[in-house]
Design an enzyme around this catalytic site. Structure first.
Site, mmCIF file in Angstrom:
data_model
loop_
_atom_site.group_PDB
_atom_site.id
_atom_site.type_symbol
_atom_site.label_atom_id
_atom_site.label_comp_id
_atom_site.label_asym_id
_atom_site.label_seq_id
_atom_site.Cartn_x
_atom_site.Cartn_y
_atom_site.Cartn_z
ATOM 1 C CD GLU A 37 -3.149 -0.765 0.272
ATOM 2 O OE1 GLU A 37 -3.113 0.279 -0.428
ATOM 3 O OE2 GLU A 37 -4.092 -1.574 0.255
ATOM 4 C CD GLU A 94 -3.416 -7.242 2.901
ATOM 5 O OE1 GLU A 94 -4.491 -6.717 3.258
ATOM 6 O OE2 GLU A 94 -2.327 -6.649 2.934
HETATM 7 C C1 IPT Z 1 -5.205 -3.767 3.664
HETATM 8 C C2 IPT Z 1 -3.824 -3.599 4.241
HETATM 9 O O1 IPT Z 1 -2.831 -3.987 3.330
HETATM 10 C C3 IPT Z 1 -3.615 -4.364 5.492
HETATM 11 O O2 IPT Z 1 -2.444 -3.888 6.103
HETATM 12 C C4 IPT Z 1 -4.796 -4.216 6.398
HETATM 13 O O3 IPT Z 1 -4.937 -2.884 6.760
HETATM 14 C C5 IPT Z 1 -6.045 -4.646 5.693
HETATM 15 O O4 IPT Z 1 -6.237 -3.858 4.573
HETATM 16 C C6 IPT Z 1 -7.271 -4.489 6.551
HETATM 17 O O5 IPT Z 1 -7.148 -5.029 7.803
HETATM 18 S S1 IPT Z 1 -5.491 -2.326 2.715
HETATM 19 C C7 IPT Z 1 -7.222 -2.126 2.476
HETATM 20 C C8 IPT Z 1 -7.452 -0.739 1.961
HETATM 21 C C9 IPT Z 1 -7.759 -3.094 1.490
#
Ligand code: IPT
Length: 939
Positions: A394, A470
């Site tokens: 990010e 993720e």
């Molecule tokens: C995404 C982040 O990469 C991770 O660090 C964490 O914040 C997660 O979201 C949520 O818990 S970024 C999000 C804007 C998709």
């Protein structure tokens, strides 16, 4: 040195590999002297050796000072807790001064001071001489101490600023926790070693760079010279078969021990390969976290993390969002996990100002970003477990990504590059996304994703393997939808799998709240419980989400045929020789062992190493509902789990339940057969049960004093309900404050209670008609008919009643032992289970709906038993839904006078809308006409 500099450091030595050397080293961890100041402008006279620090405090190193009574932790996800104005930082800049004395052993000369991690800006002095400064919190730095060391007593002083220009590069979603949080050593090791060990078709190729000679005794390699390549017969390293060879590099001044793993990562036809074979990443994102120590994670805890991952069929980890403590990667090499090693870079908060002045695209930050990439790659280059480098997380897009990527490709062409933040994939070798919906993942699997504007970039990306760095946000109750993602990952070769977000809830141990989240320390800017989104609770007990993930990631599958089970090997490399089968039969009576005579000596069945058909033993006969359970367990201890550890399981129905009575009051059994309902003053009685004549609600059930059941649509919203927006609409509609109107209480052959259940201020509502019959037991048929235009799914459709607190234990036949919702609970299996009401609760750090047991055939509460026609959902709690909904931390929930029992027809799915898609449409609970039948009998 001014913390507002763009320069990443000064006085530092070239980065090099983390190595185990026999060169002398002094461990400088331990108790240091410490002083915290509110600004960066305090005089730096404390660095003088003679400075008197008697008025200072003691502080352990490694540690974060806010976790030791100095200042407080603060949590933000995306937002910067300082104004976005790089490279400037506020005058309020907590500054920790550290001092430590140490005695140099006799005859010691030279050495380097090595810091494995300091958050965030460190200036270092030795005996009053400033050695330099460093940034890059989760990266090592070394300073040459040699010229300034003196015999006997030495004084090391470190000044740590919480905020610096480098803070703009460290906006990861986690607690802000400054301090010297990783080890400090004085080492006389100077060597750097870069081992290159690849594998192809049974042969390993080995070479290295270092000022010395290498030997690998087990392979007969002795005195190998740097730059010379040898090819040998070896066993490859994989996450499933983590074969390591001990090597020694002998340099003039020291010997370095390494553990070499031969493996090759490549990409062919858009598929990610290890040693020439496709791999599927069954991963999790791991932050470094400990509820007492923050990111200063003890070694034993790191080891436990790796063991727990292995025990839950996880084979990959992304080190979100920074390089972990170096020991963690040694554990991944040893025990076997594929690793995406991620650079300490995130600038997410610039997104909130339209990405203006994003360091990723600011040439003044180029040196700092390159420095971070170099320090990660140099430190971790020898780990076979590390299969990709990630540029960061990010951090938007910009020219500095190219600087990082170009250098990494040159230095280490053996590992693909990952970065999710640039959709064009201009600087990466894999296409990575986060939280893409099932439909989008499917389209990518079919190579049918929306094209990029630039046809060249599009063609390049289309040829890349895809992974979800993720997905399945494990916040609170959930995640839902795991099985459906896995099915896609397994179906399409382009899909290399993914990494669930995230491993652990970052709840900090708190004297009042048990576990703290954002806002609990009075932070003016914070993101609440968004930091509580892990598969394990802060104390690392698995949450139901981890148990589901283990099931979904199973490396063994079973197909039942008559008298046999086919065992399918789904490992990418390993065979099934380590496993054996345990066979049992489950019924309402409990678990039955199968005829022992047909089994091997250990009471188990052998599994063919390559998988295949296994003949099942003779099974006990019976005419009631029975399920065959087959469990694949470890036959012997493995480095990551003990013999008997369950790796995979499946069930198949052996005999269905006997046909049910026709639904009207049975006449064949029960002492009270044919007895009806009798008005008796304010009550309507049926045997030793009674209803309130005015409300038609049960007040006594076979002598047990109860209240209810009555129709209920509410649940304490899950994080997914809340963050996804649904809970807000439910509350706006008033589903948490339903009114109940009784239209009729009619006594005849049965008891009929006609009601309308509806929230205020709307014409939406539900007609609910209860039809009770009595045959010694009570049978309830509930008919629900929605009225009005229901737009959104509803939380729940079921009944709520209360019981005396003395009802403390439940036995049931159905899915268990854990909770299950329409799109979760894959780990639950059919069996006869028993639990106390306390044990039925899942202790989510942020209280919310939990504990629902699904497909319950019957549940016995001691005194009475509830049976489904055929099944129902069961939740029993020592507090009400309203109390659960109002609670903000675990200790807010206190067992009350009543047990609240919920008997449900259906629940809304869970999904993962806290970040990502909501439940798939088939798991949505729509308001619709429904009937629901239950029996109540004396136990
Ligand atoms: C995404 C982040 O990469 C991770 O660090 C964490 O914040 C997660 O979201 C949520 O818990 S970024 C999000 C804007 C998709």
């Amino acid at each position: 040195m001014d913390p507002e500099t763009f320069t990443p450091g000064s006085g530092r030595l070239e980065p090099r590999a983390a190595l185990r050397s026999d060169a002398p080293a002094l461990d400088l961890n331990g108790t240091w002297r410490f002083r915290l100041s509110p600004t960066a402008t305090v005089p730096d006279d404390f660095a003088r050796p003679e400075f008197d620090d008697a008025s200072w405090d003691d502080l352990p190193v490694p540690a974060h000072w806010p976790l030791h009574g100095h200042g407080a932790p603060a949590y933000t996800n995306v937002s910067f807790p300082i104004p976005v104005d790089p490279p400037h930082v506020p005058g309020e800049n907590p500054t920790g001064d550290y001092r430590r004395e140490f005695d140099l052993p006799e005859g010691w000369t030279g050495g380097r001071l090595r810091f494995e991690g300091v958050d965030s800006f460190a200036r270092v002095w030795l005996n009053g001489h400033e050695l330099g400064f460093s940034t890059g919190s989760r990266l090592p730095v070394e300073f040459d101490a040699g010229p300034w060391l003196r015999p006997g007593r030495n004084v090391l002083a470190v000044r740590v600023h919480q905020w610096s220009a480098a803070s703009y590069l460290e906006d990861q979603d986690m607690w802000w926790l400054p301090g010297i949080f990783r080890d400090v050593t004085l080492t006389r090791s100077t060597a750097d070693v870069f081992v290159r060990a690849s594998y192809r078709d049974g042969r390993g190729t080995l070479s290295f760079e270092a000022p010395g000679r290498m030997s690998v005794p087990e392979l007969g390699v002795a005195d190998l010279e740097p730059g010379t390549e040898v090819t040998l017969d070896v066993e490859p390293w994989t996450a499933e078969t983590p074969r390591l060879y001990d090597a020694v590099v002998t340099c003039p001044e020291e010997s370095v021990r390494l553990r070499v793993g031969f493996r090759t990562i490549s990409i062919a036809d858009g598929v990610l390969l290890a040693n020439g074979r496709p791999i599927l990443l069954k991963g999790v994102n791991r932050h470094e976290f400990h509820p007492e120590h923050g990111r200063a994670v003890p070694y034993e805890t790191m080891r436990q993390d790796v063991l727990r991952m292995k025990q839950h069929n996880i084979n990959a980890v992304r080190t979100s969002h920074y390089p972990p403590h170096p020991d963690f990667l040694d554990l991944c090499d040893e025990l076997g996990l594929w690793v995406i090693d991620e650079c300490d870079l995130e600038t997410h908060g610039f997104g909130q100002v339209g990405w203006r002045a994003n360091p990723t695209d600011d040439p003044r930050y180029a040196e700092a970003l390159l420095d971070r990439m170099r320090r990660m790659v140099e430190r971790d280059k020898n780990h076979p477990s590390v299969i990709m480098w990630s540029l960061g997380n990010e951090a938007g897009v910009g020219r500095n990504l190219a600087v990082m990527a170009d250098w990494a490709r040159e230095r280490d062409p053996s590992r693909p590059l990952h970065y999710e933040g640039d959709l064009s994939c201009a600087h990466t070798d894999v296409y990575s996304r986060m939280y893409a919906s099932h439909a989008e993942v499917e389209a990518i699997g079919r190579l049918a994703e929306d094209p990029l504007d630039d046809p060249d970039l599009d063609a390049r990306r289309r040829a890349m393997p895809f992974l979800q760095c993720e997905y399945a946000h494990a916040m609170g109750n959930g995640p839902g939808g795991l099985a459906e993602y896995q099915e896609l990952f397994e179906r399409y070769p382009r899909l290399a799998g993914g990494f669930v977000w995230e491993w652990i809830d970052h709840g900090l141990a708190h004297p009042v709240h048990e576990y703290a989240y954002g806002g609990d320390y009075g932070e003016p800017v914070h993101d609440g419980n968004f930091v509580i989104d892990g598969l394990v609770f802060p104390d690392r007990t698995p949450s139901p989400g981890l148990l589901d993930l283990k099931k979904v990631f199973e490396p063994v599958k079973f197909e039942f045929e008559s008298g046999v089970v086919r065992v399918v090997n789904c490992y990418d490399f390993a065979d099934l020789a380590e496993l054996e089968l345990v066979v049992t039969v489950e019924s309402a009576a409990g678990t039955a062992e199968v005829a022992a005579g047909t089994l091997g000596p250990a009471g188990t069945l052998a599994v063919p190493a390559g998988g295949g058909v296994v003949k099942l033993p003779d099974l006990p006969a019976g005419d009631r509902e029975r399920w065959l359970t087959v469990r694949a367990v470890l036959a012997e201890d493995q480095p990551w789990a003990k013999a008997g550890h369950e790796v995979a399981w499946a069930q198949t129905l052996l005999a269905p339940p006997p046909p049910r009575p026709d639904g009207t009051a049975a006449t064949t059994s029960g002492t009270g057969a044919g007895v009806g309902f009798v008005r008796d003053g304010g009550e309507i009685t049926a045997g030793d049960s009674a209803f309130d004549a005015g409300t038609g609600r049960l007040v006594r059930l076979f002598g047990v004093e109860v209240d209810g059941p009555r129709l209920d649509l509410w649940r304490a919203p899950t994080d997914n309900d809340s963050y996804g927006g649904l809970a807000g609409r439910w509350r706006a509609l008033g589903l948490h404050r339903l009114t109940h109107r009784v239209d009729a209480v009619e006594v005849g052959a049965g008891l009929t209670v006609r009601t309308r259940v509806a929230p205020a201020a709307t014409d939406l509502g539900m007609r609910a008609t209860y039809r009770w019959t009595f045959d010694g037991g009570l049978r309830l048929e509930l008919e629900v008919e929605p009225e009005g235009d229901w737009q959104d799914p509803i939380p729940r459709l079921g009944l709520t009643m209360s019981l005396p607190r003395e009802v403390a234990r439940v036995a049931w036949f159905g899915l268990g032992p854990g909770e299950a919702y329409p799109d979760t609970g894959l780990a639950a299996r059919v069996g006869r289970w028993s639990a106390t009401v306390a044990e039925l609760q899942t202790p989510y750090v942020f209280p919310q709906e939990n504990g629902h047991r699904a497909e319950v055939r019957w549940a016995d509460f001691g005194g009475f038993r509830v049976s489904g026609e055929p099944v129902f959902g069961m939740t029993a709690r020592p507090w009400s839904i309203e109390e659960l909904d109002a609670a903000r931390h675990r200790p807010d929930l206190v067992a009350g006078e009543r047990v609240h029992l919920h008997l449900d027809l259906a629940h809304q799915g869970i999904g993962t809308a806290a970040c990502g898609p909501g439940p798939l449409p088939r798991y949505a609970l729509r308001a619709a006409r429904a009937t629901f039948a239950l029996r109540f009998d004396p136990s």
